[in-house]
Design a protein around this motif. Structure first.
Motif, PDB file in Angstrom:
ATOM      1  N   MET A   1       0.860  -1.205   0.000  1.00  0.00           N
ATOM      2  CA  MET A   1       0.000   0.000   0.000  1.00  0.00           C
ATOM      3  C   MET A   1       0.890   1.246   0.000  1.00  0.00           C
ATOM      4  O   MET A   1       1.743   1.399   0.848  1.00  0.00           O
ATOM      5  CB  MET A   1      -0.904  -0.007   1.235  1.00  0.00           C
ATOM      6  CG  MET A   1      -1.896   1.156   1.266  1.00  0.00           C
ATOM      7  SD  MET A   1      -3.001   1.097   2.710  1.00  0.00           S
ATOM      8  CE  MET A   1      -4.016  -0.319   2.308  1.00  0.00           C
ATOM      9  N   ASN A   2       0.673   2.097  -1.023  1.00  0.00           N
ATOM     10  CA  ASN A   2       1.516   3.289  -1.108  1.00  0.00           C
ATOM     11  C   ASN A   2       1.042   4.382  -0.163  1.00  0.00           C
ATOM     12  O   ASN A   2       0.005   4.276   0.487  1.00  0.00           O
ATOM     13  CB  ASN A   2       1.565   3.808  -2.556  1.00  0.00           C
ATOM     14  CG  ASN A   2       0.170   4.154  -3.087  1.00  0.00           C
ATOM     15  OD1 ASN A   2      -0.673   4.646  -2.334  1.00  0.00           O
ATOM     16  ND2 ASN A   2      -0.044   3.887  -4.377  1.00  0.00           N
ATOM     17  N   LEU A   3       1.834   5.474  -0.124  1.00  0.00           N
ATOM     18  CA  LEU A   3       1.566   6.561   0.811  1.00  0.00           C
ATOM     19  C   LEU A   3       0.220   7.227   0.532  1.00  0.00           C
ATOM     20  O   LEU A   3      -0.505   7.601   1.464  1.00  0.00           O
ATOM     21  CB  LEU A   3       2.695   7.595   0.728  1.00  0.00           C
ATOM     22  CG  LEU A   3       2.564   8.808   1.662  1.00  0.00           C
ATOM     23  CD1 LEU A   3       2.547   8.347   3.126  1.00  0.00           C
ATOM     24  CD2 LEU A   3       3.708   9.781   1.418  1.00  0.00           C
ATOM     25  N   ASN A   5      -2.502   5.891  -0.628  1.00  0.00           N
ATOM     26  CA  ASN A   5      -3.588   5.043  -0.107  1.00  0.00           C
ATOM     27  C   ASN A   5      -3.686   5.142   1.416  1.00  0.00           C
ATOM     28  O   ASN A   5      -4.782   5.174   1.986  1.00  0.00           O
ATOM     29  CB  ASN A   5      -3.368   3.585  -0.515  1.00  0.00           C
ATOM     30  CG  ASN A   5      -3.657   3.355  -1.991  1.00  0.00           C
ATOM     31  OD1 ASN A   5      -4.451   4.081  -2.584  1.00  0.00           O
ATOM     32  ND2 ASN A   5      -3.000   2.368  -2.579  1.00  0.00           N
ATOM     33  N   ILE A   6      -2.528   5.183   2.062  1.00  0.00           N
ATOM     34  CA  ILE A   6      -2.509   5.302   3.521  1.00  0.00           C
ATOM     35  C   ILE A   6      -3.154   6.622   3.950  1.00  0.00           C
ATOM     36  O   ILE A   6      -3.995   6.654   4.853  1.00  0.00           O
ATOM     37  CB  ILE A   6      -1.067   5.215   4.058  1.00  0.00           C
ATOM     38  CG1 ILE A   6      -0.499   3.810   3.817  1.00  0.00           C
ATOM     39  CG2 ILE A   6      -1.033   5.569   5.549  1.00  0.00           C
ATOM     40  CD1 ILE A   6       0.963   3.678   4.202  1.00  0.00           C
ATOM     41  N   LEU A   7      -2.772   7.707   3.254  1.00  0.00           N
ATOM     42  CA  LEU A   7      -3.357   9.013   3.570  1.00  0.00           C
ATOM     43  C   LEU A   7      -4.851   9.028   3.294  1.00  0.00           C
ATOM     44  O   LEU A   7      -5.633   9.634   4.045  1.00  0.00           O
ATOM     45  CB  LEU A   7      -2.663  10.115   2.758  1.00  0.00           C
ATOM     46  CG  LEU A   7      -1.216  10.430   3.139  1.00  0.00           C
ATOM     47  CD1 LEU A   7      -0.619  11.440   2.170  1.00  0.00           C
ATOM     48  CD2 LEU A   7      -1.157  10.969   4.575  1.00  0.00           C
ATOM     49  N   TRP A   9      -7.043   6.445   3.380  1.00  0.00           N
ATOM     50  CA  TRP A   9      -7.783   5.694   4.403  1.00  0.00           C
ATOM     51  C   TRP A   9      -7.717   6.383   5.770  1.00  0.00           C
ATOM     52  O   TRP A   9      -8.681   6.366   6.536  1.00  0.00           O
ATOM     53  CB  TRP A   9      -7.239   4.257   4.504  1.00  0.00           C
ATOM     54  CG  TRP A   9      -7.684   3.412   3.343  1.00  0.00           C
ATOM     55  CD1 TRP A   9      -6.914   2.924   2.329  1.00  0.00           C
ATOM     56  CD2 TRP A   9      -9.018   3.000   3.077  1.00  0.00           C
ATOM     57  NE1 TRP A   9      -7.665   2.229   1.445  1.00  0.00           N
ATOM     58  CE2 TRP A   9      -8.968   2.239   1.878  1.00  0.00           C
ATOM     59  CE3 TRP A   9     -10.238   3.169   3.716  1.00  0.00           C
ATOM     60  CZ2 TRP A   9     -10.098   1.682   1.311  1.00  0.00           C
ATOM     61  CZ3 TRP A   9     -11.370   2.608   3.161  1.00  0.00           C
ATOM     62  CH2 TRP A   9     -11.305   1.869   1.976  1.00  0.00           C
ATOM     63  N   PHE A  10      -6.588   6.992   6.051  1.00  0.00           N
ATOM     64  CA  PHE A  10      -6.491   7.751   7.311  1.00  0.00           C
ATOM     65  C   PHE A  10      -7.494   8.903   7.312  1.00  0.00           C
ATOM     66  O   PHE A  10      -8.174   9.167   8.312  1.00  0.00           O
ATOM     67  CB  PHE A  10      -5.073   8.291   7.490  1.00  0.00           C
ATOM     68  CG  PHE A  10      -4.916   9.155   8.711  1.00  0.00           C
ATOM     69  CD1 PHE A  10      -4.778   8.585   9.968  1.00  0.00           C
ATOM     70  CD2 PHE A  10      -4.932  10.553   8.607  1.00  0.00           C
ATOM     71  CE1 PHE A  10      -4.636   9.378  11.103  1.00  0.00           C
ATOM     72  CE2 PHE A  10      -4.796  11.352   9.734  1.00  0.00           C
ATOM     73  CZ  PHE A  10      -4.656  10.761  10.991  1.00  0.00           C
TER      74      PHE A  10
END
Length: 477
Positions: A1-3, A5-7, A9-10
């Protein structure tokens, strides 16, 4: 999971949690407004003057001791006592407790009311610092002055209870003024319930800017100072929405220490005021609920919107910060001391509704608000997909503060009309539009300091600058 995607979902999780919380808070406050409106509409249909006359003889059997704790209150103490002498009430005494003041509070009271030393039996039922002397006025037999070593407000109140002679006591701040019918009105639920109501609190209004003379408010006016105006809006929201709604279901955990009446019997049973907390008024109410529920005693604590106590509010950010910090620190301290009540079915509606409300909305509210403000600012900076969420959250903030405040202002104007001038109501409504942009963020910061002081174990009450309410003020339009 790239950055990215993380941002993404966060952002989804974080924004959803804040949205849900804000929607829940708005729902709770909206319900309180509805309950307050229904109660005020019911009260409005009564002939209050006739009701007061009917109850005047009834309250004769319930004399009241008015306790005025005073520490360095030489500026405002005389106006406070003068206002108490104008009360329409059959039998009461005024117990001024000089809590080791370093200014001339003691000598001022002695000189103005011609006090002389007397012997008086003191029932040492509650712990307090040493009493150095007791005086009685030669002008007004019902004024008693207690001079004691410094021990704090809670200690002074305990000393006043020990000296008092009557079964009910009213606590009032040394810089406050009561309207003439306040005591009569606040005692009505106690009298009419035949003792079922063991404590009652009245509304508190801000006197800054109003015309005051000889201990009486001649004309209530909204001042020009923005800090004071925003506090007036806050007080209206707190008293005309929050406390009326909570009182309707016996859910009150706070009745203002500036003006409240308690049964002396039950106050002594729970040990009086706690000297180890700075939120002594709330902590006493919580312990009273705790005692009643543990012993299965069917008593209640009520808020009465009619009685009005006028007080001097901070008119600068330094004093306002001190006041709000200690209020929130006191709230946290009281809830921690009684944390066993949280979500405990043994305490019925108090444990399942009232305590959770104060924990999850009033206590942690500043934390969620701070996170919300940070999220909105960052989202506007980043833009793209975050902008829509930021705008939605900002609208919720507007509803949470501005819209609810405006409804509270209109509700007070409709039911009580404390500020009769139309331009004062308009001023309050216009100022409420700015609340979310500057005043609420400041309150968030000030209240968060309460957490910091509590964590450090710093029980510093702090001091506020008082200009006094004894003179007419021209800070008006």
């Amino acid at each position: 999971m790239n950055l990215d995607n993380i941002l993404y979902w966060f952002n989804e999780v974080f924004s959803s949690l804040i949205f849900i919380y804000m929607l829940f808070v708005i729902l709770v406050y909206s319900l309180m407004l509805v309950f307050a409106f229904l109660q005020l509409r019911k009260d409005r249909n009564l002939d209050k003057n006739l009701e007061g006359k009917v109850n005047l003889n009834a309250v004769y059997s319930k004399p009241v001791s008015i306790i005025v704790p005073a520490y360095n209150e030489e500026i405002g103490i005389i106006s406070t006592v003068q206002s108490l002498l104008t009360l329409e009430y059959p039998q009461y005494e005024i117990v001024i407790v000089n809590d080791g003041s370093k200014d001339s509070t003691l000598q001022t009271v002695i000189d103005v009311f011609q006090m002389e030393p007397v012997f008086r039996t003191v029932q040492n039922q509650l712990p307090s610092a040493e009493i150095r002397g007791i005086y009685q006025s030669k002008l007004h037999y019902n004024i008693v002055l207690v001079d004691k070593e410094n021990g704090g407000k809670a200690d002074a109140l305990n000393a006043g209870i020990n000296v008092s002679r009557f079964p009910y006591f009213c606590s009032i701040d040394g810089d406050s003024i009561l309207s003439t019918k306040s005591l009569l009105q606040v005692m009505k639920p106690i009298v009419s319930s035949n003792g079922k109501v063991i404590a009652a609190g009245g509304s508190v209004r801000i006197a800054n800017g109003s015309e005051i003379e000889y201990g009486s408010v001649l004309k209530s006016v909204v001042p020009n100072n923005p800090i004071v105006v925003m506090q007036i809006i806050e007080y209206l929201r707190a008293f005309y929405m929050g406390r009326i709604g909570l009182s309707r279901f016996n859910l009150l955990l706070i009745i203002s220490g500036a003006f409240s009446v308690f049964s002396k019997e039950y106050t002594i049973k729970v040990g009086g005021y706690n000297k180890n907390t700075i939120g002594e008024d709330m902590e006493l109410v919580v312990r009273l609920h705790n005692y009643l529920l543990k012993n299965k005693i069917k008593k209640s604590i009520e808020f009465i919107p009619d009685p009005v106590c006028w007080t001097e509010a901070p008119d600068n950010l330094k004093d306002l910060k001190t006041q709000r910090r200690r209020w929130h620190q006191g709230l946290l301290s009281s809830l921690m001391l009684n944390r066993g009540m949280l979500l405990n079915p043994k305490y019925k509606q108090i444990g399942l509704i009232s305590v959770p409300y104060f924990v999850f909305i009033e206590l942690i509210g500043p934390i969620v608000e701070l996170l919300g403000y940070i999220y909105v600012i960052l989202s506007f900076v980043i833009g793209n997909i975050y902008l829509e969420s930021a705008l939605t959250l900002f609208v919720l903030f507007l509803i949470y503060s501005t819209v609810i405040s405006m409804f509270s202002i209109l509700l007070e104007a409709w039911s009580m009309g404390t500020y009769p001038r139309i331009r004062d109501s308009v001023k309050l409504l216009l100022y409420s539009l700015s609340e979310v942009f500057w005043f609420r963020p400041l309150m968030v910061v000030f209240r968060l300091q309460g957490f910091w002081y509590f964590i450090r174990g710093k029980n510093d009450w702090g001091s506020l600058t008082r200009s006094g309410l004894q003179k007419k003020t021209n800070d008006t339009l």
